[in-house]
Structures are given as structure tokens and as C-alpha cells.
Enzyme design. Structure first.
Site, PDB file in Angstrom:
ATOM      1  N   GLU A  72       0.809  -1.230   0.000  1.00 56.78           N
ATOM      2  CA  GLU A  72       0.000   0.000   0.000  1.00 56.78           C
ATOM      3  C   GLU A  72       0.839   1.275   0.000  1.00 56.78           C
ATOM      4  O   GLU A  72       0.510   2.229   0.705  1.00 56.78           O
ATOM      5  CB  GLU A  72      -0.931   0.008   1.233  1.00 56.78           C
ATOM      6  CG  GLU A  72      -1.909  -1.145   1.233  1.00 56.78           C
ATOM      7  CD  GLU A  72      -2.753  -1.210   2.506  1.00 56.78           C
ATOM      8  OE1 GLU A  72      -3.956  -1.439   2.381  1.00 56.78           O
ATOM      9  OE2 GLU A  72      -2.215  -1.047   3.625  1.00 56.78           O
TER      10      GLU A  72
HETATM   11  C1  TNX Z   1      -4.410  -4.024   4.758  1.00 56.44           C
HETATM   12  S1  TNX Z   1      -2.843  -6.303   4.216  1.00 56.44           S
HETATM   13  C2  TNX Z   1      -3.123  -3.783   5.221  1.00 56.44           C
HETATM   14  C3  TNX Z   1      -2.930  -3.438   6.626  1.00 56.44           C
HETATM   15  C4  TNX Z   1      -4.232  -3.356   7.370  1.00 56.44           C
HETATM   16  C5  TNX Z   1      -5.121  -4.495   6.945  1.00 56.44           C
HETATM   17  C6  TNX Z   1      -6.394  -4.579   7.717  1.00 56.44           C
HETATM   18  C7  TNX Z   1      -1.737  -5.318   4.087  1.00 56.44           C
HETATM   19  C8  TNX Z   1      -0.529  -5.798   3.511  1.00 56.44           C
HETATM   20  N1  TNX Z   1      -1.995  -4.058   4.493  1.00 56.44           N
HETATM   21  O1  TNX Z   1      -2.227  -2.211   6.697  1.00 56.44           O
HETATM   22  O2  TNX Z   1      -3.967  -3.410   8.714  1.00 56.44           O
HETATM   23  O3  TNX Z   1      -5.424  -4.334   5.595  1.00 56.44           O
HETATM   24  O4  TNX Z   1      -7.116  -5.714   7.389  1.00 56.44           O
END
Ligand code: TNX
Length: 529
Positions: free
Chosen positions: A341
Site C-alpha cells: 500500500e
Molecule cells: C491491509 S494487508 C493492510 C494493513 C491493514 C489491513 C487490515 C496489508 C498488507 N496491508 O495495513 O492493517 O489491511 O485488514
């Protein structure tokens, strides 16, 4: 050594009158007779032999491979597990055959299929013999033995139960080498006691890796000597979602967790998430921002807004310091560099960043591991990608698999333990899916993503993000009963996959969890005992 045996025999004989009256041979079993296959994860091969039933008694000894300290450690742990509920002495003897009924833990001599992690378990009227090539395999075998005993074995107090083990042979070994779980210490901190309690639960289901998500926008949870304010400020008061849940692991804490996990054959994997998910570091050190201005600390749950300054050398000084210090206290092979992300980083900057950082991981002797986005940066073939998508296609991942990169499967709509079970679940998120037990169990790691087949999959992992979680009870409620589902997908054969069998065996675990005070979700899909 012989003298030790004689003395122990004498001691046991002396102890007998004290022990026997409280444990009448006529005590009725409190649970129905167990079968060799009543285990999670379900073993590869079970050959029951009704004539071979063994009863652990006050005379039983635990005998471990001569000369193997590791085997002796496994024996000692088994004794500690079995003593409270049985009330038996169960001495652990590093000696050759004794005339006593025994549980023997031996290195070598197992079925050739057991490999480095599996074991062979034989139950006859004289005793139980677990054979493996490694202490990890012996430990796995003792976890199976634990589940073959009546659920009362988990009681912290002595029980008037007949400790019967069903007879026959089990040959068992994992489908995937990596079976993981993840805790998120950044959104809400989890203490050493909470982490080690989770390790105890994981090790019962043959999970062998625990990934710790140590840094994020809300908090920095691992001591780094060369950047001390990361924890004193970034992990200090007010950090955590809603400003609640501060704290961090000192290096001594971290080493204690590593050692505790290692004793249960679980390897710790530290994660530093970058170049995004870095607000805690950037709000602590203004110079880590391109404009030199520290953003305010963040206690909300938004994602994708932070980015390290890609073209500033100071960024790479921070990253190298962190990787060096973390590698030095991490005996395991992997170092997770996050990479998910990074929406505030351009694609070009992301590649630039990863191509500088990936070699740093190897420089300090570790194998790079990251969320699936790192595959956009053409990492070396030994880098591992953790798939967290909800779909069944991912071109970058399929191409990486074709180049030889290994993949850990954590599809968010199947394996994420922080997803709600249904709309009424009081904890958790729902962005990926509601995940009932049948959903968590109902997929195949080797056919989930097109082009990422059995050979490309190193294993599975069940992440537990902590935006909504505070206590150990919260952790347990989300992990149980779905964690055992993921553990079975990682260990048991694809051919053994069977929902009816799984839900029945899962239901049998409930009395154990009650005795262990595990706060589990009583899913309506499961016939709970
Ligand atoms: C996505 S999964 C994220 C996390 C959040 C999560 C909550 C991922 C690699 N990144 O930053 O905590 O969703 O479900």
C-alpha cells in the site's frame, strides 16, 4: 546412567502408594474414545491397531535419544505438558531401553517420508515411540500425542481420567515447509506475555513461523539503538489506534520472544514496513521527510498516505541501520520489508527504493520477504512474496513465480484473522470479506492464484491486524477457530481436505480450549463438544 534408572525406579516405587489411590484403574474416561486421526492438522497416514492401546500411568517414563540435548528438551516440555493433569512424575531419562512403560523420543529410524519436519508415532501396549530426523519433528509428534490424549490433559489441575492413547501408527509430515501466523504490534502493542501466550497456542497446531508487524503509521515497536526516538516517541504514550495501546519491544524483549518461540520450534520473522506505513518514524524524525517537516502522529486507521523520502540519502541510512540492528538479533532466515500500500510513493520511486533496499537485506545475511507488491521491483530469485490479495489473478506474482520466486499465501478474504466472522462480530474489519470457518478452510493454497502452483508456494500465513484488537482475549477470539483451519491447509495433504471431517475434529478441540481458557468464537458451523 544406569544408576539413575535404578534410583528413579526406586523413587517411583516409593511414590506409588501416594499416587495410586487417587487414580483408580476403574476411573471412567470422561470423553469418548479417541481415534488416531482425531488430530488437527489431520495426519498424512494413520493405521489404527485396536490391540495397541497404551495407558500413561504413574510408572511411565519419558525416554529421549541418547546424546541429543534437543530431544531431551522436547521430552522435558512434553513432561511439563503432561504432569499437571496426570499428576504423574514422568521423569525424562536420556537412557537406553528400560523395562518401564515409556514414551520414547528418538532421532532417526522413522519412515523415510518424514523429512525435516515430520515424525512417525507408534503406539503399542508398552508405550509410545516418536521417531523423527530432527527435534522439530519430535516436537510436532508430541503435539500430536497431546491431541490423542483425552481433552482433560489440558487441565492445570490433576484429573481422575484414564490417560489412554489409541493404538497404531501415524506417519506425518507437512505439505508446505512454511506455516505462519502474524501479529500486528503497531496498531495496538502486544506485550511479551501476550506474544508468548499466542506462541503456545500456535505451536499446538504445528505453526512454525510467527511474523511480527513491528512498525506502521501509528507506532514503532522495536528498539533501534541508532535511532532511539523511534520507540521512545514513536512507541510512546498516545501511540496506537485511538491513541491507545502504546509500548515497544526492547531488544532484550525481542530476544526473549525469539528464544521462547525457538523452544517451541517457531521462527520469528520481523517486519519493518516501508516505504509506506511509515508515519510513526516520520513524525518522530522531521529530517526523514522531503520537506523537513514532521507530520503529526496518527492514531486513525487510514492507510496509504505516508512515504519515506526516496531521493534522500538519510532514508537509506535509516533503513540500513534498522536492517543491520534487526538482523543482528534475528536468528531466523527472513527479514520482512513490508512494501504494501505505498500509494504515496510513485511507481518509479517504489522501484528505486526497493532496488536499494533489497540488497541491504542480503548484505546482513537475511532473505528478503515482502508483501506481494515487492514483486513489481524485480527482486532477486530468493526473495519471498506474501500474497494478500482477494482475487485469483496477479500478473506480477505469476511472473515472479515463473522466475523462481517463492510465495506465501495469505489471501485477505480467506486467511485474514482480523476479518469479522459475520456482520455481528464485535471485533474486526470487513473490507476483504466476512470469513466464517468454512471460508477460512475452503480454499487451496496451490490453486488460489493463477500461475502460482504447488511448487511456487512455500506455505501459508494467517495475519491478524490489530486495528480493533487490544487484549489477548481479542486475539484469541479472532484466531480461534480459524487459525487451526489455516494450519491444516498448510500441513495436511490436499487429498485429505474435507470439511465434514474438519468441522467434527474442530468441535473436539473446544474442551481443550476451555481448559486453556482460550476465548474462541463458537461458530454455528461447528458441532462443538
Ligand atoms: C491491509 S494487508 C493492510 C494493513 C491493514 C489491513 C487490515 C496489508 C498488507 N496491508 O495495513 O492493517 O489491511 O485488514
Amino acid at each position: 546412567m544406569r544408576r539413575t534408572v535404578t534410583r528413579l525406579l526406586a523413587m517411583t516405587a516409593l511414590a506409588l502408594p501416594l499416587i495410586l489411590p487417587a487414580t483408580p484403574a476403574t476411573a471412567a474416561p470422561t470423553t469418548p474414545a479417541r481415534q488416531l486421526a482425531d488430530v488437527i492438522p489431520v495426519p498424512v497416514e494413520t493405521r489404527p491397531d485396536a490391540r495397541g492401546t497404551f495407558q500413561i500411568s504413574p510408572l511411565t517414563v519419558i525416554r529421549t535419544a541418547p546424546g541429543s540435548v534437543d530431544a531431551w528438551q522436547v521430552g522435558r516440555q512434553l513432561a511439563e505438558t503432561l504432569r499437571p493433569a496426570t499428576g504423574y512424575p514422568l521423569p525424562v531419562l536420556p537412557v537406553r531401553a528400560t523395562p518401564l512403560p515409556e514414551i520414547a523420543l528418538l532421532i532417526g529410524g522413522a519412515d523415510s517420508r518424514v523429512g525435516q519436519q515430520g515424525y512417525q508415532l507408534d503406539v503399542t501396549r508398552r508405550g509410545v515411540t516418536i521417531r523423527a530426523n530432527t527435534s522439530a519433528g519430535l516436537f510436532a509428534g508430541t503435539q500430536t500425542l497431546r491431541q490423542l490424549l483425552p481433552a482433560d490433559i489440558e487441565s492445570p489441575q490433576r484429573q481422575r481420567t484414564t490417560w489412554t492413547v489409541p493404538g497404531g501408527r501415524i506417519v506425518d509430515y507437512p505439505r508446505f515447509a512454511y506455516r505462519g501466523a502474524m501479529l500486528d504490534l503497531a496498531r495496538h502493542f502486544h506485550t511479551v506475555d501476550e506474544i508468548t501466550a499466542y506462541v503456545d497456542l500456535l505451536s499446538q497446531y504445528k505453526i512454525n513461523y510467527l511474523h511480527l508487524h513491528l512498525t506502521d503509521d501509528q507506532g514503532w515497536r522495536i528498539q533501534i539503538d541508532s535511532w532511539p526516538r523511534l520507540t521512545t516517541v514513536g512507541g510512546g504514550p498516545g501511540t496506537g489506534v485511538d491513541g491507545v495501546g502504546p509500548g515497544y519491544l526492547t531488544k532484550a524483549d525481542y530476544k526473549a520472544v525469539v528464544a521462547y518461540a525457538a523452544a517451541r520450534h517457531i521462527t520469528i520473522i520481523p517486519e519493518i514496513d516501508m516505504p509506506g506505513h511509515t508515519n510513526a518514524a516520520q513524525s518522530t524524525y522531521p529530517e526523514l521527510n522531503c520537506d523537513g517537516v514532521a507530520p503529526p502522529p496518527r492514531t486513525d486507521t487510514a492507510v496509504g498516505y505516508s512515504s519515506l523520502c526516496i531521493n534522500d540519502e538519510l532514508t537509506y541510512r535509516l533503513v540500513e541501520d534498522v536492517i543491520r540492528e534487526l538482523a543482528a538479533i534475528t536468528p531466523g532466515p527472513f527479514l520482512h520489508i513490508g512494501g504494501d500500500e505505498a500509494h504515496a510513493t510513485t511507481d518509479e520511486d517504489y522501484r528505486t527504493f526497493m532496488q536499494r533496499v533489497l540488497p541491504l537485506v542480503s548484505k546482513y545475511g537475511k532473505r528478503a520477504y515482502g508483501w506481494n507488491e515487492i514483486m513489481q521491483a524485480d527482486p532477486p530469485a530468493d526473495a519471498v512474496a506474501q500474497f494478500w490479495g482477494t482475487g485469483t489473478t496477479n500478473t506480477d506474482l505469476a511472473e515472479a513465480a515463473a522466475r523462481g520466486n517463492k510465495v506465501i499465501m495469505s489471501p485477505a478474504n480467506k486467511a485474514y484473522l482480523d476479518m469479522k466472522y459475520d456482520r455481528n462480530t464485535r471485533l474486526g474489519l470487513s473490507w476483504a470479506a466476512y470469513i466464517e470457518v468454512s471460508d477460512a478452510y475452503g480454499w487451496d493454497p496451490a490453486t488460489r492464484v493463477a500461475g502460482v502452483g504447488e511448487n511456487a508456494v512455500l506455505g501459508v500465513e494467517a495475519p491478524l491486524w490489530s486495528e480493533t484488537l487490544r487484549s489477548l482475549d481479542d486475539i484469541e477470539y479472532m484466531a480461534f477457530p480459524r487459525l487451526p483451519a489455516i494450519a491444516e491447509l498448510g500441513w495436511s495433504t490436499a487429498a485429505s481436505h474435507n470439511w465434514e471431517s474438519f468441522r467434527t475434529r474442530l468441535g473436539q478441540q473446544a474442551p481443550r480450549w476451555r481448559l486453556q481458557q482460550v476465548d474462541f468464537y463458537p461458530s454455528p458451523q461447528v458441532p462443538w463438544r
